[in-house]
Design an enzyme around this catalytic site. Structure first.
Site, PDB file in Angstrom:
ATOM      1  CD  GLU A  81       7.828  -0.290   7.651  1.00 23.45           C
ATOM      2  OE1 GLU A  81       6.839  -0.978   7.311  1.00 23.45           O
ATOM      3  OE2 GLU A  81       8.053   0.843   7.197  1.00 23.45           O
ATOM      4  CG  ASP A 100       0.427  -4.046   2.090  1.00 21.80           C
ATOM      5  OD1 ASP A 100       0.575  -4.942   2.939  1.00 21.80           O
ATOM      6  OD2 ASP A 100       1.293  -3.170   1.864  1.00 21.80           O
ATOM      7  CE  LYS A 114       3.200  -6.063   3.821  1.00 20.66           C
ATOM      8  NZ  LYS A 114       2.771  -4.880   4.607  1.00 20.66           N
ATOM      9  CG  ASP A 144      -0.361  -0.115   2.519  1.00 20.81           C
ATOM     10  OD1 ASP A 144       0.881  -0.201   2.592  1.00 20.81           O
ATOM     11  OD2 ASP A 144      -1.109  -0.119   3.518  1.00 20.81           O
ATOM     12  CB  SER A 145       4.579   1.740  -0.146  1.00 19.39           C
ATOM     13  OG  SER A 145       4.822   0.560  -0.891  1.00 19.39           O
ATOM     14  CD  GLU A 186       0.481  -1.615   7.932  1.00 16.46           C
ATOM     15  OE1 GLU A 186       0.154  -0.788   8.818  1.00 16.46           O
ATOM     16  OE2 GLU A 186       0.991  -1.280   6.846  1.00 16.46           O
TER      17      GLU A 186
HETATM   18  O1  KIV Z   1       3.601  -1.125   1.608  1.00 18.04           O
HETATM   19  C1  KIV Z   1       4.792  -1.471   1.644  1.00 18.04           C
HETATM   20  O2  KIV Z   1       5.593  -1.166   0.753  1.00 18.04           O
HETATM   21  C2  KIV Z   1       5.232  -2.275   2.783  1.00 18.04           C
HETATM   22  C3  KIV Z   1       6.698  -2.520   2.917  1.00 18.04           C
HETATM   23  C4  KIV Z   1       7.367  -1.317   3.445  1.00 18.04           C
HETATM   24  C5  KIV Z   1       6.997  -3.717   3.726  1.00 18.04           C
HETATM   25  O3  KIV Z   1       4.442  -2.692   3.570  1.00 18.04           O
END
Ligand code: KIV
Length: 272
Positions: free
Chosen positions: A190, A91, A121, A52-53, A123
């Site tokens: 992280e 994510d 994924k 989600d980056s 969090e």
């Molecule tokens: O969204 C992302 O890029 C991440 C990484 C920093 C692990 O969760």
């Protein structure tokens, strides 16, 4: 030093467990689009994270919070069309799995069905236990993410190193054990102290992938655009830049602009 020990024609969650058992480090990078995902895959990466980056890197938001499930599915399906070997993890974006486990499962199913990715994924630990349980029960592989969890940035207030204090470190160890017990196939850690990250990697049997968590874990992940040097603004200590794409792209575009203006492009050979 760990080297590739076995050739995997297709990386699966089982391959990652095997890599950990064989002490082969796992290489993971983000990707969000067809072209770069293809290059990343062909270069031999083990895991591609459609993170989600993308909210920051692709859309220019300050945080990861605004990106939607539809937008994540768009990025993930572009990546899936390019990738032949790597395991693709997506994510679940903020707000799609925290409120209740049914919604979490619906979100995970949409990602799997509409993008064709291989895993999701999430969090957090204890606080999202019912959501993880339900997704895993439905047969969808889940990767956890502990330590600095950017979806909770407004709770932390800062992107600084997490779990330096004993109480938070203890909680993180408990959460990691819980994620393993719930059936997660891996955990991203992280920005936490290297010693703590190593302890987690030694305690759980599932692979632990670090970002700013030192070398004592089972693999590493970086944001693709950061490691390619596409921006100079983000410069945390843990980031190694393998290219200066920012400079190269600016240089190439500057040259093109100059060539158009000076009429040296196109030349006699570059026309029909
Ligand atoms: O969204 C992302 O890029 C991440 C990484 C920093 C692990 O969760």
């Amino acid at each position: 030093m760990s080297q590739a020990k076995k050739n995997y024609s297709r990386v699966t969650t089982a391959s990652l467990l095997e890599m950990k058992r064989n002490q082969e480090k796992i290489a993971m990078l983000t990707a969000y689009d067809f072209t770069l995902a293809g290059l990343v895959d062909q270069a031999g990466i083990d895991v591609i994270l459609v993170g989600d980056s993308a909210s920051n890197v692709m859309a220019g938001h300050e945080t990861t919070l605004p990106i939607t499930l539809d937008q994540m599915i768009y990025h993930a399906s572009s990546v899936v069309r390019a990738v032949k070997r790597a395991l693709i993890v997506v994510d679940l974006p903020f707000g799609t799995y925290q409120s209740d486990s049914k919604e979490a499962l619906r979100s995970a199913i949409r990602i799997m069905k509409e993008s064709g990715a291989h895993a999701v994924k999430v969090e957090g630990g204890e606080q999202i236990k019912p959501s993880i349980e339900r997704i895993v029960e439905a047969g969808i592989p889940v990767m956890g993410h502990l330590g600095l969890t950017p979806q909770s940035i407004y709770k932390f207030g800062t992107y600084t190193v997490r779990a330096r204090e004993e109480q938070e470190a203890e909680q993180l160890l408990k959460d990691a054990a819980l994620l393993e017990q719930l059936g997660c196939f891996g955990i991203v850690l992280e920005k936490i102290p290297a010693e703590l990250a190593q302890k987690v990697a030694k305690t759980v049997r599932i692979p632990v992938i670090g970002i700013g968590a030192g070398a004592g874990v089972d693999g590493q992940v970086l944001v693709l655009h950061d490691m390619l040097g596409m921006s100079k603004e983000f410069s945390p200590r843990f980031l190694r830049r393998y290219l200066d794409l920012d400079g190269m792209i600016r240089g190439a575009i500057g040259q093109y602009t100059q060539d158009v203006k000076s009429q040296s492009f196109p030349n006699e050979q570059e026309k029909y």
